[in-house]
Design an enzyme around this catalytic site. Sequence first.
Site, PDB file in Angstrom:
ATOM      1  N   ASP A  12       0.824  -1.263  -0.126  1.00 31.04           N
ATOM      2  CA  ASP A  12      -0.140   0.053   0.080  1.00 31.04           C
ATOM      3  C   ASP A  12       0.746   1.282  -0.021  1.00 31.04           C
ATOM      4  O   ASP A  12       0.396   2.214   0.553  1.00 31.04           O
ATOM      5  CB  ASP A  12      -0.935   0.003   1.341  1.00 31.04           C
ATOM      6  CG  ASP A  12      -1.930  -1.193   1.168  1.00 31.04           C
ATOM      7  OD1 ASP A  12      -2.324  -1.678   0.305  1.00 31.04           O
ATOM      8  OD2 ASP A  12      -2.185  -1.652   2.279  1.00 31.04           O
ATOM      9  N   LYS A  15       1.831   2.139  -5.105  1.00 29.47           N
ATOM     10  CA  LYS A  15       2.287   1.602  -6.259  1.00 29.47           C
ATOM     11  C   LYS A  15       1.481   2.043  -7.418  1.00 29.47           C
ATOM     12  O   LYS A  15       1.692   2.326  -8.588  1.00 29.47           O
ATOM     13  CB  LYS A  15       2.570   0.168  -5.939  1.00 29.47           C
ATOM     14  CG  LYS A  15       3.458  -0.354  -5.209  1.00 29.47           C
ATOM     15  CD  LYS A  15       3.743  -2.017  -4.928  1.00 29.47           C
ATOM     16  CE  LYS A  15       2.336  -2.469  -4.438  1.00 29.47           C
ATOM     17  NZ  LYS A  15       2.165  -1.982  -3.001  1.00 29.47           N
ATOM     18  N   GLY A  39      -4.455  -4.234  -3.997  1.00 30.43           N
ATOM     19  CA  GLY A  39      -5.339  -3.352  -4.275  1.00 30.43           C
ATOM     20  C   GLY A  39      -4.434  -2.025  -4.579  1.00 30.43           C
ATOM     21  O   GLY A  39      -3.991  -1.360  -3.921  1.00 30.43           O
ATOM     22  N   HIS A  40      -4.539  -1.835  -5.793  1.00 26.16           N
ATOM     23  CA  HIS A  40      -3.887  -0.629  -6.310  1.00 26.16           C
ATOM     24  C   HIS A  40      -4.724   0.491  -6.793  1.00 26.16           C
ATOM     25  O   HIS A  40      -5.359   0.269  -7.541  1.00 26.16           O
ATOM     26  CB  HIS A  40      -2.885  -1.169  -7.458  1.00 26.16           C
ATOM     27  CG  HIS A  40      -1.841  -2.080  -7.134  1.00 26.16           C
ATOM     28  ND1 HIS A  40      -0.982  -2.853  -7.843  1.00 26.16           N
ATOM     29  CD2 HIS A  40      -1.315  -2.753  -5.888  1.00 26.16           C
ATOM     30  CE1 HIS A  40      -0.321  -3.572  -7.288  1.00 26.16           C
ATOM     31  NE2 HIS A  40      -0.578  -3.625  -6.060  1.00 26.16           N
ATOM     32  N   THR A 128      -5.813 -11.674   3.850  1.00 30.52           N
ATOM     33  CA  THR A 128      -6.825 -11.157   2.990  1.00 30.52           C
ATOM     34  C   THR A 128      -8.008 -12.184   2.649  1.00 30.52           C
ATOM     35  O   THR A 128      -9.001 -11.975   2.177  1.00 30.52           O
ATOM     36  CB  THR A 128      -6.478 -10.521   1.719  1.00 30.52           C
ATOM     37  OG1 THR A 128      -6.012 -11.730   0.875  1.00 30.52           O
ATOM     38  CG2 THR A 128      -5.453  -9.383   1.628  1.00 30.52           C
ATOM     39  N   GLN A 222       2.049  -6.015  -3.106  1.00 27.91           N
ATOM     40  CA  GLN A 222       2.503  -6.228  -1.962  1.00 27.91           C
ATOM     41  C   GLN A 222       3.655  -5.219  -1.641  1.00 27.91           C
ATOM     42  O   GLN A 222       4.014  -4.290  -2.373  1.00 27.91           O
ATOM     43  CB  GLN A 222       2.708  -7.627  -1.417  1.00 27.91           C
ATOM     44  CG  GLN A 222       1.492  -8.416  -1.220  1.00 27.91           C
ATOM     45  CD  GLN A 222       0.826  -8.942  -2.510  1.00 27.91           C
ATOM     46  OE1 GLN A 222       1.427  -9.563  -3.224  1.00 27.91           O
ATOM     47  NE2 GLN A 222      -0.503  -8.635  -2.548  1.00 27.91           N
ATOM     48  N   ASP A 331       2.272  14.768   1.523  1.00 28.50           N
ATOM     49  CA  ASP A 331       1.261  15.822   2.023  1.00 28.50           C
ATOM     50  C   ASP A 331       0.687  15.500   3.120  1.00 28.50           C
ATOM     51  O   ASP A 331      -0.062  16.283   4.156  1.00 28.50           O
ATOM     52  CB  ASP A 331       0.025  15.825   0.743  1.00 28.50           C
ATOM     53  CG  ASP A 331      -0.290  14.568   0.408  1.00 28.50           C
ATOM     54  OD1 ASP A 331       0.356  13.877  -0.127  1.00 28.50           O
ATOM     55  OD2 ASP A 331      -1.553  14.417   0.753  1.00 28.50           O
TER      56      ASP A 331
HETATM   57  P1  GDP Z   1      -0.819   0.404  -3.629  1.00 30.47           P
HETATM   58  O1  GDP Z   1      -1.290  -0.891  -2.868  1.00 30.47           O
HETATM   59  O2  GDP Z   1       0.772   0.276  -3.185  1.00 30.47           O
HETATM   60  O3  GDP Z   1      -1.120   0.759  -4.798  1.00 30.47           O
HETATM   61  O4  GDP Z   1      -1.622   1.422  -2.490  1.00 30.47           O
HETATM   62  P2  GDP Z   1      -3.061   1.725  -2.231  1.00 30.47           P
HETATM   63  O5  GDP Z   1      -3.547   2.102  -3.605  1.00 30.47           O
HETATM   64  O6  GDP Z   1      -3.344   0.446  -1.705  1.00 30.47           O
HETATM   65  O7  GDP Z   1      -2.907   2.831  -1.278  1.00 30.47           O
HETATM   66  C1  GDP Z   1      -2.315   4.112  -1.309  1.00 30.47           C
HETATM   67  C2  GDP Z   1      -3.590   5.147  -0.997  1.00 30.47           C
HETATM   68  O8  GDP Z   1      -2.970   6.321  -0.952  1.00 30.47           O
HETATM   69  C3  GDP Z   1      -4.728   5.125  -2.332  1.00 30.47           C
HETATM   70  O9  GDP Z   1      -5.869   5.609  -1.757  1.00 30.47           O
HETATM   71  C4  GDP Z   1      -4.047   6.275  -3.217  1.00 30.47           C
HETATM   72  O10 GDP Z   1      -5.071   6.811  -3.710  1.00 30.47           O
HETATM   73  C5  GDP Z   1      -3.334   7.092  -2.213  1.00 30.47           C
HETATM   74  N1  GDP Z   1      -2.379   7.844  -2.765  1.00 30.47           N
HETATM   75  C6  GDP Z   1      -1.272   7.615  -3.327  1.00 30.47           C
HETATM   76  N2  GDP Z   1      -0.336   8.557  -3.383  1.00 30.47           N
HETATM   77  C7  GDP Z   1      -0.703   9.610  -2.553  1.00 30.47           C
HETATM   78  C8  GDP Z   1      -0.351  10.964  -2.374  1.00 30.47           C
HETATM   79  O11 GDP Z   1       0.901  11.173  -2.565  1.00 30.47           O
HETATM   80  N3  GDP Z   1      -1.017  11.486  -1.350  1.00 30.47           N
HETATM   81  C9  GDP Z   1      -2.233  11.205  -0.918  1.00 30.47           C
HETATM   82  N4  GDP Z   1      -2.815  12.053  -0.180  1.00 30.47           N
HETATM   83  N5  GDP Z   1      -2.622  10.020  -1.216  1.00 30.47           N
HETATM   84  C10 GDP Z   1      -2.057   9.182  -2.141  1.00 30.47           C
HETATM   85  P1  IMO Z   2      -0.778  -3.976  -2.259  1.00 34.92           P
HETATM   86  O1  IMO Z   2      -0.428  -4.723  -3.718  1.00 34.92           O
HETATM   87  C1  IMO Z   2      -1.010  -4.583   2.112  1.00 34.92           C
HETATM   88  C2  IMO Z   2      -0.891  -8.553   3.560  1.00 34.92           C
HETATM   89  C3  IMO Z   2      -2.079  -8.954   4.417  1.00 34.92           C
HETATM   90  C4  IMO Z   2      -1.587 -10.071   5.573  1.00 34.92           C
HETATM   91  C5  IMO Z   2      -0.244 -10.682   4.683  1.00 34.92           C
HETATM   92  C6  IMO Z   2      -0.777 -12.013   4.319  1.00 34.92           C
HETATM   93  O2  IMO Z   2      -2.315  -3.410  -2.496  1.00 34.92           O
HETATM   94  O3  IMO Z   2       0.219  -3.670  -1.762  1.00 34.92           O
HETATM   95  P2  IMO Z   2      -2.388 -12.957   2.203  1.00 34.92           P
HETATM   96  O4  IMO Z   2      -3.911 -12.598   1.908  1.00 34.92           O
HETATM   97  O5  IMO Z   2      -1.429 -12.134   1.049  1.00 34.92           O
HETATM   98  O6  IMO Z   2      -1.988 -14.187   2.425  1.00 34.92           O
HETATM   99  O7  IMO Z   2      -2.179 -11.898   3.271  1.00 34.92           O
HETATM  100  O8  IMO Z   2      -0.180  -9.764   3.475  1.00 34.92           O
HETATM  101  N1  IMO Z   2      -1.201  -8.180   2.254  1.00 34.92           N
HETATM  102  C7  IMO Z   2      -1.261  -6.748   2.183  1.00 34.92           C
HETATM  103  N2  IMO Z   2      -1.086  -5.630   2.713  1.00 34.92           N
HETATM  104  N3  IMO Z   2      -1.105  -4.353   0.607  1.00 34.92           N
HETATM  105  C8  IMO Z   2      -1.051  -5.468  -0.042  1.00 34.92           C
HETATM  106  O9  IMO Z   2      -1.227  -5.555  -1.345  1.00 34.92           O
HETATM  107  C9  IMO Z   2      -1.425  -7.079   0.597  1.00 34.92           C
HETATM  108  N4  IMO Z   2      -1.596  -8.255   0.175  1.00 34.92           N
HETATM  109  C10 IMO Z   2      -1.497  -9.013   1.366  1.00 34.92           C
HETATM  110  O10 IMO Z   2      -2.687  -8.077   5.165  1.00 34.92           O
HETATM  111  O11 IMO Z   2      -1.014  -9.241   6.631  1.00 34.92           O
HETATM  112 MG    MG Z   3      -2.829  -1.564  -1.824  1.00 34.47          MG
END
Ligand code: GDP
Ligand code: IMO
Ligand code: MG
Length: 437
Positions: A12, A15, A39-40, A128, A222, A331
Site C-alpha cells: 500500500d 504503487k 489493491g492498487h 486477506t 504487496q 502531503d
Molecule cells: P498500493 O497498493 O501500493 O497501490 O497502494 P494503495 O492504493 O493500496 O494505497 C495508497 C492510497 O494512497 C490510495 O488511496 C491512493 O489513492 C493514495 N495516494 C497515493 N499517493 C498519494 C499521495 O501522494 N498523497 C495522498 N494524499 N494520497 C496518495
Molecule cells: P498491495 O499490492 C498490504 C497482507 C495481508 C496479510 C498478509 C498475508 O495493495 O500493496 P495474504 O492474503 O496475502 O496471504 O495476506 O499480507 N497483504 C497486504 N497488505 N497491501 C497488499 O497488497 C497486501 N496483500 C497482502 O494483510 O497481513
Molecule cells: Mg494496496
Amino acid sequence: MNLVVVGTQWGDEGKGKIVDFLSESADIIVRYQGGHNAGHTVVYDGQTTVFHLLPTGLLHPGKVGVIGHGVVVDPAALRQEVQELAARGISVAGRLFISEAAHLILPYHRAIDRASEQSKGMRKIGTTGRGIGPAYADKSARIGIRMIDLLDADLLREKLSVNLLDMNHLLEPFGVAPFDFDTVYKEYLEHADALRAYITDTVQMIHKAMGSGQHLLFEGAQGTHLDVDLGTYPYVTSSNACAGGACTGTGVGPTAISAVLGVTKAYTTRVGGGPFPSELKDNIGEYLHRQGGEFGATTGRPRRCGWFDVVLLRHAARVNGLSSLAITKLDVLDGLPEVKLCVGYRFDGKVYDQMPASLRVLSNCTPVYETLPGWNEPTRGMTEYDRLPKNARRYLTLLSQKVACPIDIVSVGSSRSETIILRHPFEEVPHLRRLNE
Ligand code: GDP
Ligand code: IMO
Ligand code: MG
C-alpha cells in the site's frame, strides 16, 4: 528500458498511483506475483479505480497488460474486474494477456485460508482471505492447477477430482461442507470459456516485445517486507514481492532489468498482523490514519500507522537493488509540528541499524528516532520540488541520505497530476542527485 516498480514497506505504498503515472512511458505493464490480495488505487479525472489482478497500466488506452506466471489467478475475481472496467467503457480485449503457466485459485483455497487463520487464533497472520497462501502452497507441493489445464477439460477433470478428494478431507475437521465436484468443475469450465482468448505463452510474448525495443514496466504487488523470503516471516504473503520476483514471475533474466524504482510512503503503514517497530498508537498515529485515509483498498480494514523507518528501507534498497525512490503521501505529514525518522531498533542493550530476522527483536524493540521540524504550509498538489517547504525538503534529503538512495519522484496527492518529478525513471541518464548537493 525495463523498469521494475516495487513496494519497499508492507504494501500500500502507492504503487498504483506511481505505476499509472509511469505507464504513459511504457508499452507493456506486467504483474509478476501476488493475486487479488493486492489493491492498487488510481485517481484520474476525478474517478477512482482500484486494480486487484489486472495490471494498473490498462487504464491507459492502448497499453498492453500481462499477468505473468508468478501471479495466482482467481478467475471469478479476474472476470469481475474486467467487467467492471468494461462497464465504464474501458475494454481490455486484445490488450490483456494471461500466462498459461499462472496457477489458479480454487474455492478450496479460500476455505483453507480462512480455516487456517481461525485455527491460529491470536497468532493469525490477518490474511486477506483470498486463498493466496494455499494456492502458492499447492504450487510448491506440485499439485496446483494452471491456466493451461483450464483449457483441457479432461486434464482439469482429472486434477480437480484428485485435489477435491484431498482438500475435502483436509477441511472436514474444520466443519467446512465438502465441495461438490460437478459444481466446481462446471464453474471452472465456464471460466475457461470466458478467459480462453486471453491465455497465452507470455514468456515468448515478453521476449518478442523486448527484442523489438518496447519498454516494459513490471508492477510489483504487496511490498518487500511482505516477501516470503525477505519479509517479516511468518507475517508475510506467500510470493516474492521483491524485485527478484519480476524475473522468476515473468521469465525475464536479471540482466534484462534496467532499473528498479522503490515506492515508499513518507511514513509507514501495515495492514494485518506482524511486527511494526515504528508503529504509533497515539494521536499522531490517529492523525496519519485520518489524513492519509488509511483503510485497505482490498479489505477495507484500518491500516496501522507509524513514522518512516530507515532500517526497513535500507534493507529494501539492498535486497531489491533499488536505483531510486518514489516517495508518496508527503502531503499527509503537512501540519505536524515535528516529523521523525526511525534510525534503529533498541533491544536488550543493543541498537540494531540493520534489519534483524528475529521476530522477538522486531516485536519487542524500542525505536530510536531522529526528530526534525515539521512544516505548516500545504504541499498537496505541488509540481515543483523547489516550491516545497524548506523543512519538507530537509526531511526528504535526510531520508534519501539515510537510505542511501536518490529520490526520483515525490507524490503530494492521490491524482496523476499531483506529482513532482526530479528525474523520470524511464530516462536513461545519470541521476542529477540534486537532493544530495
Ligand atoms: P498500493 O497498493 O501500493 O497501490 O497502494 P494503495 O492504493 O493500496 O494505497 C495508497 C492510497 O494512497 C490510495 O488511496 C491512493 O489513492 C493514495 N495516494 C497515493 N499517493 C498519494 C499521495 O501522494 N498523497 C495522498 N494524499 N494520497 C496518495
Ligand atoms: P498491495 O499490492 C498490504 C497482507 C495481508 C496479510 C498478509 C498475508 O495493495 O500493496 P495474504 O492474503 O496475502 O496471504 O495476506 O499480507 N497483504 C497486504 N497488505 N497491501 C497488499 O497488497 C497486501 N496483500 C497482502 O494483510 O497481513
Ligand atoms: Mg494496496
